[in-house]
Design an enzyme around this catalytic site. Structure first.
Site, PDB file in Angstrom:
ATOM      1  N   HIS A   1      16.033   0.022 -22.939  1.00 20.38           N
ATOM      2  CA  HIS A   1      17.383   0.264 -23.462  1.00 20.38           C
ATOM      3  C   HIS A   1      17.560  -0.507 -24.762  1.00 20.38           C
ATOM      4  O   HIS A   1      17.139  -1.669 -24.859  1.00 20.38           O
ATOM      5  CB  HIS A   1      18.431  -0.191 -22.439  1.00 20.38           C
ATOM      6  CG  HIS A   1      19.828   0.122 -22.837  1.00 20.38           C
ATOM      7  ND1 HIS A   1      20.346   1.393 -22.817  1.00 20.38           N
ATOM      8  CD2 HIS A   1      20.842  -0.690 -23.302  1.00 20.38           C
ATOM      9  CE1 HIS A   1      21.596   1.372 -23.230  1.00 20.38           C
ATOM     10  NE2 HIS A   1      21.916   0.122 -23.525  1.00 20.38           N
TER      11      HIS A   1
ATOM     12  N   MET B   1      16.614  11.135 -21.076  1.00 22.97           N
ATOM     13  CA  MET B   1      18.064  10.997 -21.209  1.00 22.97           C
ATOM     14  C   MET B   1      18.848  11.606 -20.054  1.00 22.97           C
ATOM     15  O   MET B   1      19.996  12.001 -20.215  1.00 22.97           O
ATOM     16  CB  MET B   1      18.520  11.615 -22.539  1.00 22.97           C
ATOM     17  CG  MET B   1      17.859  10.981 -23.751  1.00 22.97           C
ATOM     18  SD  MET B   1      18.177   9.200 -23.885  1.00 22.97           S
ATOM     19  CE  MET B   1      19.928   9.218 -24.262  1.00 22.97           C
ATOM     20  N   ARG B   2      18.243  11.710 -18.898  1.00 22.17           N
ATOM     21  CA  ARG B   2      18.964  12.211 -17.726  1.00 22.17           C
ATOM     22  C   ARG B   2      19.105  11.107 -16.688  1.00 22.17           C
ATOM     23  O   ARG B   2      18.191  10.301 -16.493  1.00 22.17           O
ATOM     24  CB  ARG B   2      18.193  13.380 -17.083  1.00 22.17           C
ATOM     25  CG  ARG B   2      18.420  14.710 -17.758  1.00 22.17           C
ATOM     26  CD  ARG B   2      17.613  15.813 -17.093  1.00 22.17           C
ATOM     27  NE  ARG B   2      17.859  15.922 -15.662  1.00 22.17           N
ATOM     28  CZ  ARG B   2      18.903  16.551 -15.124  1.00 22.17           C
ATOM     29  NH1 ARG B   2      19.816  17.107 -15.897  1.00 22.17           N
ATOM     30  NH2 ARG B   2      19.033  16.638 -13.816  1.00 22.17           N
TER      31      ARG B   2
ATOM     32  N   GLU C   1      11.109  -2.218 -29.722  1.00 16.41           N
ATOM     33  CA  GLU C   1      10.834  -1.493 -28.477  1.00 16.41           C
ATOM     34  C   GLU C   1       9.342  -1.194 -28.339  1.00 16.41           C
ATOM     35  O   GLU C   1       8.756  -1.332 -27.253  1.00 16.41           O
ATOM     36  CB  GLU C   1      11.623  -0.184 -28.441  1.00 16.41           C
ATOM     37  CG  GLU C   1      13.106  -0.359 -28.230  1.00 16.41           C
ATOM     38  CD  GLU C   1      13.850   0.966 -28.226  1.00 16.41           C
ATOM     39  OE1 GLU C   1      14.837   1.078 -27.484  1.00 16.41           O
ATOM     40  OE2 GLU C   1      13.434   1.881 -28.956  1.00 16.41           O
TER      41      GLU C   1
END
Length: 296
Positions: free
Chosen positions: A94, A75-76, A159
């Site tokens: 995503h 999440m960076r 996913e």
């Protein structure tokens, strides 16, 4: 990450997980990876610039010989320098059908827009957030009464199906038989007076006015092996090579009794300099004397 890891353990999967890295030392995925024998690395990004932290991660990736970077719940934002170093070899997943709904709070945005279909996307990473060429998508229907959590749960299922398949396809572009043949062909035909033609159903490379000096074999005898066949000096050297590295070298059917050696191209990263050396050596052993003495 777990879906990718367990898919990698299935027979025939073209990729291997060599490192699981995180900016959160307490990330649960690290313990899972370690339990499955995968090397892990974690370091907090706190107090570091984005570029400095990405350099730390990049150093670890280089150390383990990674060929691709696969983001899975990371999440960076990545620094432009890091993305540039791994251009074309870094992927992300995503939880929407990009280019729709980039960024965070995706499921809330889908429901607020009254959409009937959502899904997930795997794409190559660029410097822009949730941008880059799309590699694959799966559609997920939005059901009456869905909440962000209920929709997210079904998208997660999608996913887990999509990412391993797309990653396998991407990696196979570089390590599949077609890609390996392209690399071998380029090296073989760069040698003087080298030409190619099929021989017993396999691509073969020969010297004009001389003999064959190499063959490319992809499951040719239903043995499940992709390999380069070249001339050793004889059965004695052939036996020595196989004894020294049986995972790399083998005695090929039919050509083995003549002293040819098989070099496997399907057991991991290929040492292309080693392949190039063997092709040149085998070429010299097969070329007419007027050509064999040529420097190159």
């Amino acid at each position: 990450m777990a879906a990718l890891l367990y898919a990698s353990q299935a027979p025939g999967c073209p990729y291997e997980i060599v490192l699981v890295a995180s900016n959160k030392p307490d990330a649960p995925g690290l313990a899972l990876a370690a339990a499955e024998g995968v090397e892990t690395f974690a370091a907090s990004h706190r107090g570091l610039t984005r570029e400095a932290f990405d350099t730390i991660i990049d150093t670890e990736l280089q150390r383990v010989g990674a060929d691709y970077v696969v983001l899975a719940g990371y999440m960076r934002l990545l620094s432009p320098e890091f993305v540039a170093r791994w251009q074309g070899r870094i992927t992300n997943i995503h939880p929407s059908l990009l280019p729709a709904h980039k960024g965070l709070a995706v499921h809330e945005a889908v429901l607020a827009a009254g959409e009937s279909v959502s899904g997930c996307t795997v794409h190559l990473v660029t410097a822009e957030l949730d941008d880059g060429p799309i590699l694959g998508q799966i559609r997920v229907s939005v059901l009456p009464g869905d909440t962000p959590d209920s929709l997210a749960e079904r998208v997660h299922y999608a996913e887990h199906q999509l990412y391993p398949r797309v990653l396998s396809e991407l990696v196979s572009q570089d390590v599949g038989p077609g890609a390996l043949l392209d690399r071998v062909r380029a090296l073989a035909l760069a040698l003087p007076a080298a030409e190619e033609k099929l021989s017993h159903g396999s691509p073969g490379f020969f010297v004009q006015g001389g003999k064959f000096f190499a063959y490319f074999s992809a499951n040719h005898h239903a043995e499940g092996i992709t390999a380069l066949l070249v001339k050793a000096s004889g059965v004695e050297e052939q036996a020595m090579l196989i004894d020294s590295d049986p995972d790399l070298y083998f005695r090929p059917a039919y050509l083995g009794p003549s002293g040819w050696i098989g070099i496997r191209l399907d057991t991991g990263p290929v040492d292309w300099a080693h392949v190039e050396d063997w092709l040149a050596r085998s070429w010299r052993a097969s070329a007419p004397k007027r050509l064999a003495a040529m420097p190159f």
